[in-house]
Design a protein around this motif. Structure first.
Motif, PDB file in Angstrom:
ATOM      1  N   ALA A 151       0.663  -1.093  -0.265  1.00  0.00           N
ATOM      2  CA  ALA A 151       0.007   0.016  -0.015  1.00  0.00           C
ATOM      3  C   ALA A 151       1.024   1.382  -0.047  1.00  0.00           C
ATOM      4  N   LEU A 152       2.063   1.034   0.425  1.00  0.00           N
ATOM      5  CA  LEU A 152       2.899   2.477   0.609  1.00  0.00           C
ATOM      6  C   LEU A 152       4.084   2.340  -0.301  1.00  0.00           C
ATOM      7  N   CYS A 153       3.944   1.373  -1.169  1.00  0.00           N
ATOM      8  CA  CYS A 153       5.132   1.478  -2.410  1.00  0.00           C
ATOM      9  C   CYS A 153       4.676   2.238  -3.683  1.00  0.00           C
ATOM     10  N   GLY A 154       4.933   3.556  -3.364  1.00  0.00           N
ATOM     11  CA  GLY A 154       4.438   4.402  -4.673  1.00  0.00           C
ATOM     12  C   GLY A 154       5.087   5.842  -4.329  1.00  0.00           C
ATOM     13  N   PHE A 155       4.906   6.819  -5.281  1.00  0.00           N
ATOM     14  CA  PHE A 155       5.147   7.943  -4.869  1.00  0.00           C
ATOM     15  C   PHE A 155       4.111   9.028  -4.719  1.00  0.00           C
ATOM     16  N   SER A 156       2.879   8.436  -4.394  1.00  0.00           N
ATOM     17  CA  SER A 156       1.706   9.146  -4.380  1.00  0.00           C
ATOM     18  C   SER A 156       1.410  10.114  -3.125  1.00  0.00           C
ATOM     19  N   ASN A 157       1.921  11.004  -3.116  1.00  0.00           N
ATOM     20  CA  ASN A 157       1.638  11.991  -1.893  1.00  0.00           C
ATOM     21  C   ASN A 157       1.500  13.713  -2.779  1.00  0.00           C
ATOM     22  N   PHE A 158       1.250  14.416  -1.596  1.00  0.00           N
ATOM     23  CA  PHE A 158       0.849  15.925  -2.094  1.00  0.00           C
ATOM     24  C   PHE A 158       2.203  16.455  -2.415  1.00  0.00           C
ATOM     25  N   GLY A 159       3.325  16.217  -1.924  1.00  0.00           N
ATOM     26  CA  GLY A 159       4.413  16.660  -2.353  1.00  0.00           C
ATOM     27  C   GLY A 159       4.833  16.456  -3.547  1.00  0.00           C
ATOM     28  N   SER A 160       4.796  14.998  -4.117  1.00  0.00           N
ATOM     29  CA  SER A 160       5.016  14.743  -5.293  1.00  0.00           C
ATOM     30  C   SER A 160       3.961  15.443  -6.487  1.00  0.00           C
ATOM     31  N   ILE A 161       2.833  16.114  -5.975  1.00  0.00           N
ATOM     32  CA  ILE A 161       2.177  16.432  -7.133  1.00  0.00           C
ATOM     33  C   ILE A 161       2.869  17.925  -7.309  1.00  0.00           C
TER      34      ILE A 161
END
Length: 410
Positions: free
Chosen positions: A358-368
């Motif tokens: 579930a955590l294995c990705g760059f999907s966060n608000f900083g990455s936007i």
């Protein structure tokens, strides 16, 4: 059955927010999930497949340990006293240099294009988005679009959205190295990135279906040649390009961990003023809000709050902080009684595995912000639509990781 229902729940939610629900090509969506399920069976259920990935994970871990010699030379024998700055960040530079050498030799292109052709054949997606989806398995969201930079202006909005989503749903090899050092399972990290690539394509085409006709083909993608003229230049260029990445990682960690502490201390102060018997923190609040997401992935009820907390930290701060905490939880399982007293229950290895996926990705608000800045520079003529695409793509990236966790938990 719970994790299976979670799969349908996430698909239903994505269909509800689809830009053009009547234009969804269900062949792409169904085959994307089918390919993900096939990969899960090969990696997680077939003993030989799991042993192969376990062997690959061990070889990668061993290879990453070679960075110790460089760290010791530069920082001295006590470099592990400052483990993150003097071990993990140099590992990012080491892996980036290695990947650049593989590109110079032409090995990485052959591997990526081979995988891309399979994805394009099965999912009927365009060459560019299939190529970038495949490259996301090995590279980060910042490097992959650059591979097709000359072709970006010719891509449709749906293709750009799919490329962004693939970047949010996976992690790069250099960042994976840091997570492995935290104590997270290398085979699970590798399989998570592999499985999330087709899932991201499927969900991206569910949320933002193709309504135009793509123009780029595999032959155009296959002509990519690195600019370096020698293997030494490739190694140096790879190391140099990773300096900014390592600096960004370090700077973001300092900023976000410090901001999190300031928020937590403020919440603790307010909690004491209202007479709360619990220590109110950001993690405590988010663990309740994201509890249902953890449950739908098949996490045991007693572990749902902790997994929800990790998902919240990863989404609102970044994946490094979340994986660092997960690594601590993995190590603390050896001292379970002490750990339960401090952090609540954490009884199931299943919860550890689901959290990893579930955590294995760059999907966060900083990455936007990273995606918007990068694509605005690469294709300035699309600067008005890019922020909208990036926000949708981040949601797709998060859900892709959740879907991968649902399948892995079975």
């Amino acid at each position: 059955l719970v994790s299976l229902s979670g799969l349908f729940i996430y698909c239903g939610l994505m269909y509800l927010i689809s830009k053009n629900p009547d234009k969804v090509r269900w062949h792409t969506v169904i085959w994307g999930f089918a390919l993900q399920l096939f990969l899960a069976i090969i990696i997680l259920k077939w003993s030989l497949g799991y042993l192969a990935f376990q062997w690959l994970g061990e070889r990668i871990t061993n290879y990453l340990n070679y960075v110790d010699s460089g760290c010791m030379f530069l920082f001295g024998n006590n470099y592990e006293d400052h483990i993150f700055a003097m071990k993990i960040l140099p590992t990012v530079i080491f892996v980036s240099s290695t990947i650049n050498i593989l590109f110079y030799l032409g090995l990485m292109q052959k591997l990526i294009v081979s995988v891309a052709q399979v994805i394009q054949f099965l999912l009927r997606t365009s060459a560019c988005e299939s190529f970038v989806s495949a490259s996301n398995i090995f590279m980060g969201m910042g490097e992959c679009p650059i591979l097709i930079r000359p072709m970006l202006p010719s891509l449709t909005n749906s293709e750009i959205h799919a490329i962004m989503a693939g970047g949010f749903a996976t992690i790069s090899g250099s960042v994976m190295a840091a997570f492995i050092y935290f104590g997270v399972s290398a085979p699970h990290l590798i399989s998570a990135s592999v499985m999330s690539a087709p899932a991201a394509l499927a969900i991206a085409k569910l949320v933002y279906p193709e309504t135009e006709k793509p123009t780029m083909n595999v032959d155009s993608v296959n002509k990519f040649k690195p600019p370096e003229k020698s293997i030494f230049e490739a190694a140096s260029a790879g190391a140099g390009s990773a300096i900014s990445l390592a600096a960004i990682i370090g700077a973001n960690l300092i900023a976000f961990i410090s901001l999190l502490e300031s928020v937590n201390q403020t919440l603790v102060w307010f909690g004491k003023r209202v007479g709360s018997k619990k220590t109110i923190t950001f993690q405590y609040i988010i663990s309740y809000l994201l509890w249902p997401f953890a449950l739908t992935m098949g996490v045991k009820v007693e572990d749902c709050r902790k997994v929800g907390e990790l998902i919240g930290v990863k989404t609102f701060i970044n994946e490094f902080v979340a994986f660092q905490e997960l690594g601590t939880l993995i190590k603390n399982r050896k001292k379970l009684n002490e750990h339960i007293a401090k952090n609540g229950t954490w009884s199931s290895e299943r919860s550890v595995v689901i959290s990893t996926y579930a955590l294995c990705g760059f999907s966060n608000f900083g990455s936007i912000g990273i995606q918007i800045g990068m694509f605005t520079v690469l294709i300035p003529e699309r600067k008005t639509i890019i922020p909208k695409l990036a926000t949708r793509a981040m949601v797709v990236g998060s859900v892709s990781c959740f879907v991968t966790a649902c399948i892995a938990s079975r």
